[in-house]
Design a protein around this motif. Structure first.
Motif, mmCIF file in Angstrom:
data_model
loop_
_atom_site.group_PDB
_atom_site.id
_atom_site.type_symbol
_atom_site.label_atom_id
_atom_site.label_comp_id
_atom_site.label_asym_id
_atom_site.label_seq_id
_atom_site.Cartn_x
_atom_site.Cartn_y
_atom_site.Cartn_z
ATOM 1 N N MET A 91 0.928 -1.188 0.065
ATOM 2 C CA MET A 91 0.055 -0.045 0.027
ATOM 3 C C MET A 91 0.840 1.318 0.096
ATOM 4 O O MET A 91 1.905 1.219 0.592
ATOM 5 C CB MET A 91 -0.818 -0.031 1.126
ATOM 6 N N MET A 92 0.492 2.589 -0.687
ATOM 7 C CA MET A 92 1.102 3.512 -0.548
ATOM 8 C C MET A 92 1.442 4.287 0.753
ATOM 9 O O MET A 92 2.349 4.573 0.925
ATOM 10 C CB MET A 92 0.459 4.466 -1.566
ATOM 11 N N ARG A 93 0.330 3.971 1.500
ATOM 12 C CA ARG A 93 0.604 4.508 3.042
ATOM 13 C C ARG A 93 1.853 3.796 3.743
ATOM 14 O O ARG A 93 2.693 4.192 4.304
ATOM 15 C CB ARG A 93 -0.533 4.516 3.680
ATOM 16 N N GLY A 94 2.022 2.154 3.513
ATOM 17 C CA GLY A 94 3.072 1.403 3.862
ATOM 18 C C GLY A 94 4.510 2.105 3.373
ATOM 19 O O GLY A 94 5.394 2.059 4.231
ATOM 20 N N ALA A 97 5.159 5.075 2.448
ATOM 21 C CA ALA A 97 5.431 6.377 3.197
ATOM 22 C C ALA A 97 5.904 6.086 4.693
ATOM 23 O O ALA A 97 6.707 6.904 5.280
ATOM 24 C CB ALA A 97 4.133 7.268 3.274
ATOM 25 N N ASN A 98 5.036 5.084 5.421
ATOM 26 C CA ASN A 98 5.760 4.739 6.754
ATOM 27 C C ASN A 98 6.964 4.315 6.678
ATOM 28 O O ASN A 98 7.835 4.781 7.765
ATOM 29 C CB ASN A 98 4.467 3.758 7.403
ATOM 30 N N SER A 138 6.030 12.039 3.400
ATOM 31 C CA SER A 138 4.602 12.322 3.455
ATOM 32 C C SER A 138 3.764 11.354 2.549
ATOM 33 O O SER A 138 4.464 10.998 1.388
ATOM 34 C CB SER A 138 4.577 13.814 3.108
ATOM 35 N N LEU A 139 2.685 11.271 2.506
ATOM 36 C CA LEU A 139 1.968 10.460 1.546
ATOM 37 C C LEU A 139 1.680 11.223 0.419
ATOM 38 O O LEU A 139 1.776 10.609 -0.822
ATOM 39 C CB LEU A 139 0.355 10.171 1.949
ATOM 40 N N GLN A 167 2.931 9.608 -3.453
ATOM 41 C CA GLN A 167 1.968 9.630 -4.419
ATOM 42 C C GLN A 167 2.803 10.260 -5.875
ATOM 43 O O GLN A 167 2.245 9.740 -6.562
ATOM 44 C CB GLN A 167 0.750 10.369 -3.908
ATOM 45 N N GLN A 217 -5.696 -0.391 -3.811
ATOM 46 C CA GLN A 217 -4.632 0.117 -2.755
ATOM 47 C C GLN A 217 -3.091 -0.330 -3.021
ATOM 48 O O GLN A 217 -2.235 0.335 -2.477
ATOM 49 C CB GLN A 217 -5.182 -0.480 -1.550
ATOM 50 N N ARG A 218 -2.905 -1.379 -3.622
ATOM 51 C CA ARG A 218 -1.575 -2.022 -3.602
ATOM 52 C C ARG A 218 -0.971 -1.889 -4.701
ATOM 53 O O ARG A 218 -1.515 -1.726 -5.887
ATOM 54 C CB ARG A 218 -1.620 -3.469 -3.151
ATOM 55 N N GLN A 236 6.164 -3.273 6.920
ATOM 56 C CA GLN A 236 4.825 -2.688 6.306
ATOM 57 C C GLN A 236 4.268 -3.774 5.098
ATOM 58 O O GLN A 236 3.375 -3.614 4.776
ATOM 59 C CB GLN A 236 5.186 -1.498 5.548
#
Length: 354
Positions: free
Chosen positions: A217-220, A222-223, A228-229, A233, A251-252, A284
């Motif tokens: 996932m994009m948030r993963g 970033a984490n 930053s997300l 992105q 999402q993935r 992640q």
């Protein structure tokens, strides 16, 4: 930067006919290495078009007056959007009749079509070639074997003839080792993306690569990277536009081809004191088996990593795919697998026999 050889056009006859027959401004869309430039070069060889290789309005205007081209080609137009606007404006101001053929990546299709005010009939997207067609491309570039090397190039090219020709030429000039390991593939892709995305291109691609076919996932991302997300992105949009990052679902994200994943993981996470901690990325991933396969692939391509990391991944997953991949690293790994998990013999039989 890719070689433009005098070789037959494979699998693109219908595309060439479309470029020749459609009148007016046109847009050719395709991933990096899909053969856009080679296809358009055929028009130049037929004295039907010229590439524009300057963004200076004065130089372009002088050339338009002296050379009177019927067609102007703006290659990789996603990087030169202002140039397209200048060409349209000069056409009106100078009263010189010429058509514009632009090429771009899939993700920039709508933006470029809007600048040129194109109807759908004036946009052509290049399809990827079949494996058999890519073999023809490799052979036409002068490389006929060994079969394992040709197969590796076919796997890495994933239907992109321009990339296949580049890899074949590198092999013919003594770079077969780099091609087989995936180093040439990595350099080819990053030469496209780092000028646009910056040095983060390698880091973001390597992070997504750890997740293998399962995707991340994009948030993963970033984490794991502490970004930053929004920054992730923006970079991913550029990478996806070039055909190296793919959406598995809403999402993935996943990186292809697999060989590219392995060398990115090796060069970002396992290069000594300057390595990025892979533990932050493993936290992640959603599929540890896919992560294990990706890291084992990096090990097979020369990544220097602690044996404890691989053993931990094998023990945590204990899956037939991971057993086979780990055993394929060598005799010591095979012996360890068979001593630790005798029931893994059926999974590891081929590397064990080898």
């Amino acid at each position: 930067d890719r070689p433009l050889l005098d070789v037959p056009l494979v699998g693109r006859a219908a595309d060439l006919d479309w470029v020749r027959q459609v009148t007016g401004d046109r847009l050719l869309v395709g991933q990096p290495g899909s053969g856009k430039t080679f296809l358009l070069h055929k028009l130049v060889r037929e004295d039907k078009a010229l590439f524009v290789n300057s963004s200076d309005r004065g130089e372009i205007a002088d050339s338009l007056r002296s050379q009177h081209p019927h067609i102007i080609i703006a290659d990789d137009a996603q990087n030169y959007r202002e140039l397209l606007r200048d060409l349209r404006q000069m056409r009106e101001e100078l009263g010189i009749v010429f058509y514009i053929i632009a090429s771009c990546w899939p993700g920039d299709r709508n933006a470029i079509a809007h600048i040129l005010n194109l109807p759908e009939a004036h946009i052509r997207e290049l399809e990827l070639l079949t494996r058999d067609e890519i073999v023809q491309v490799i052979n036409s570039a002068g490389l006929y074997g060994p079969n394992q090397l040709v197969r590796e190039i076919v796997d890495q090219a994933e239907g992109r003839p321009g990339l296949a020709v580049t890899l074949a030429q590198l092999c013919l000039h003594g770079g077969a080792h780099e091609v087989a390991l995936g180093d040439s593939l990595r350099q080819s892709f990053l030469s496209f993306f780092e000028p646009i995305v910056g040095q983060r291109a390698s880091l973001i691609l390597a992070t997504i690569s750890v997740s293998g076919d399962a995707g991340m996932m994009m948030r993963g991302v970033a984490n794991a990277l502490g970004l930053s997300l929004a920054d992730v992105q923006n970079a991913v949009i550029q990478l996806a536009a070039g055909g190296v990052v793919f959406d598995l679902d809403e999402q993935r994200l996943s990186v292809r081809p697999p060989t590219l994943r392995y060398v990115l993981i090796r060069d970002v996470f396992f290069r000594g004191a300057v390595s990025f901690p892979i533990e932050l990325v493993l936290d992640q991933v959603s599929d540890l088996e896919e992560a294990a396969l990706s890291i084992i692939g990096a090990k097979a391509r020369g990544a220097v990593m602690p044996a404890s990391l691989l053993i931990s991944l094998v023990e945590q997953t204990a899956s037939p795919k991971v057993f086979e991949a780990y055993a394929s690293l060598g005799p010591d790994e095979t012996r360890w697998i068979l001593q630790r998990w005798p029931e893994a013999l059926t999974a590891a039989i081929h590397p064990a026999l080898h």
